[in-house]
Design a protein around this motif. Structure first.
Motif, PDB file in Angstrom:
ATOM      1  N   PHE A 110      77.571 -20.705  38.254  1.00 40.84           N
ATOM      2  CA  PHE A 110      77.563 -21.700  37.185  1.00 40.84           C
ATOM      3  C   PHE A 110      77.695 -21.023  35.815  1.00 40.84           C
TER       4      PHE A 110
ATOM      5  N   CYS B  36      84.575 -25.335  38.192  1.00 42.31           N
ATOM      6  CA  CYS B  36      83.297 -25.846  37.668  1.00 42.31           C
ATOM      7  C   CYS B  36      82.881 -27.127  38.390  1.00 42.31           C
TER       8      CYS B  36
ATOM      9  N   SER C 248      81.925 -34.515  42.700  1.00 43.04           N
ATOM     10  CA  SER C 248      82.387 -33.140  42.568  1.00 43.04           C
ATOM     11  C   SER C 248      83.824 -32.984  43.067  1.00 43.04           C
TER      12      SER C 248
ATOM     13  N   GLN D 134      74.175 -19.897  43.034  1.00 39.98           N
ATOM     14  CA  GLN D 134      74.107 -21.129  42.246  1.00 39.98           C
ATOM     15  C   GLN D 134      74.181 -20.878  40.743  1.00 39.98           C
ATOM     16  N   GLN D 135      73.161 -20.259  40.192  1.00 44.38           N
ATOM     17  CA  GLN D 135      73.071 -20.095  38.743  1.00 44.38           C
ATOM     18  C   GLN D 135      74.088 -19.086  38.207  1.00 44.38           C
TER      19      GLN D 135
ATOM     20  N   GLU E 182      70.436 -31.075  37.467  1.00 40.49           N
ATOM     21  CA  GLU E 182      71.272 -29.936  37.090  1.00 40.49           C
ATOM     22  C   GLU E 182      72.721 -30.152  37.532  1.00 40.49           C
TER      23      GLU E 182
ATOM     24  N   SER F 267      81.360 -30.765  32.328  1.00 38.21           N
ATOM     25  CA  SER F 267      82.735 -30.410  32.717  1.00 38.21           C
ATOM     26  C   SER F 267      83.683 -31.583  32.481  1.00 38.21           C
TER      27      SER F 267
ATOM     28  N   ILE G  79      76.059 -30.463  35.112  1.00 38.35           N
ATOM     29  CA  ILE G  79      77.262 -29.641  35.300  1.00 38.35           C
ATOM     30  C   ILE G  79      78.508 -30.530  35.362  1.00 38.35           C
TER      31      ILE G  79
ATOM     32  N   CYS H  92      81.514 -26.203  41.735  1.00 32.63           N
ATOM     33  CA  CYS H  92      80.268 -25.436  41.669  1.00 32.63           C
ATOM     34  C   CYS H  92      79.044 -26.215  42.166  1.00 32.63           C
ATOM     35  N   PRO H  93      78.897 -27.540  41.868  1.00 30.93           N
ATOM     36  CA  PRO H  93      77.720 -28.284  42.347  1.00 30.93           C
ATOM     37  C   PRO H  93      77.545 -28.307  43.863  1.00 30.93           C
TER      38      PRO H  93
END
Length: 307
Positions: free
Chosen positions: A106, A83, A42, A102-103, A259, A267, A263, A86-87
């Motif tokens: 995202f 993005c 990330s 989180q969601q 998930e 990206s 992501i 985001c993780p």
């Protein structure tokens, strides 16, 4: 024993079945090997995107950077940087705040990224598909009307997220059955329908971008990025189509990791396919990033065309 007692959910029976032992609380932590790997990925991808943004800023007056809407390129790079970060919301001990963020974060970031790609493809189509008298096309380009797609698409995503939060928001949940001797703390999506609606909306944006880019893939331009946009959307859709069945077939930390990986992979597809070819020309083939090169190519193309 004459009368057996079942262990509570927070405990499990030892090998001899005579004592109840406390289950260990676990989650996708930064200390885990998987958590560390995903965190480094990330941060690494986010740093790489920031470097690409710096390259574009430094070379903002060159033809390859100016050719495909400078403002949209900046918007996409900044959004991709976020993005990739985001993780980090998915890693660590879940809390009410992180479960809600989180969601929704995202969904919001990916909506901005995909609507930016859509705006880019529409700009290319308008520039080359609309012919004489061309007043409408010139007005659309001069007024930067395609750029308004980004706030419009984002507002619709905000509306969907608002409905999700008002009806059945995400919350902290415990899974005491997936792993023996462990209680896994996870974020429950709340409304599965709302979660899949957000994924469906992102899928619709990606398909729209792919369709528009596919239409403009053969349009004449030295730095036409339509082919790269179409391929990036194809990879993006492939990642998330693969993600759904795998996501539903896993549980606990692996489900969260899947998930996060999706992501990062989607990206990375946008960053690598759209921007790496441009960085290659800017950094390694600077002679192709000049007006002189464009004029020579245009003249050669016209000369070969009649034959």
């Amino acid at each position: 024993m004459e009368q057996c007692v079942k262990c509570p959910e927070t405990h499990y029976a030892n090998t001899d079945k005579i004592h109840c032992l406390q289950k260990t609380v676990t989650f996708l932590a930064y200390d885990d090997t998987l958590g560390k790997t995903l965190s480094f990925m990330s941060l690494g991808f986010s740093s790489l995107t920031a470097i690409v943004l710096g390259v574009f800023l430094k070379n903002r007056d060159t033809p390859i950077v100016k050719a495909n809407n400078l403002a949209l390129s900046y918007t996409l790079l900044i959004t991709l940087t976020l993005c990739f970060l985001c993780p980090l919301l998915f890693i660590g001990r879940p809390s009410t705040a992180t479960c809600v963020l989180q969601q929704n974060t995202f969904g919001l970031l990916f909506t901005v990224a995909l609507s930016t790609v859509l705006a880019k493809t529409i700009t290319v189509v308008i520039a080359f598909r609309i012919t004489a008298p061309g007043r409408v096309g010139r007005w659309l380009l001069m007024s930067r009307a395609p750029n308004f797609i980004i706030p419009l698409c984002t507002l619709l995503q905000v509306f969907l997220s608002g409905i999700w939060l008002m009806t059945s928001p995400p919350f902290i949940d415990k899974d005491a059955h997936s792993e023996h001797g462990h209680i896994i703390i996870i974020c429950n999506k709340g409304s599965a329908i709302a979660f899949h609606c957000i994924l469906g909306y992102l899928g619709a944006l990606a398909l729209g971008s792919y369709f528009m880019a596919f239409l403009s893939r053969n349009l004449p331009d030295t730095f036409n990025e339509a082919k790269f946009l179409a391929f990036s959307m194809l990879v993006f859709c492939s990642v998330w189509i693969t993600f759904l069945p795998v996501y539903h077939s896993t549980k606990g930390k692996i489900m969260v990791a899947m998930e996060v990986f999706s992501i990062l992979a989607s990206s990375a597809s946008l960053l690598g396919i759209i921007f790496v070819p441009k960085c290659y020309i800017i950094l390694l083939r600077p002679e192709r990033n000049s007006l002189h090169y464009i004029r020579d190519n245009t003249y050669t193309g016209r000369k070969k065309k009649p034959s």
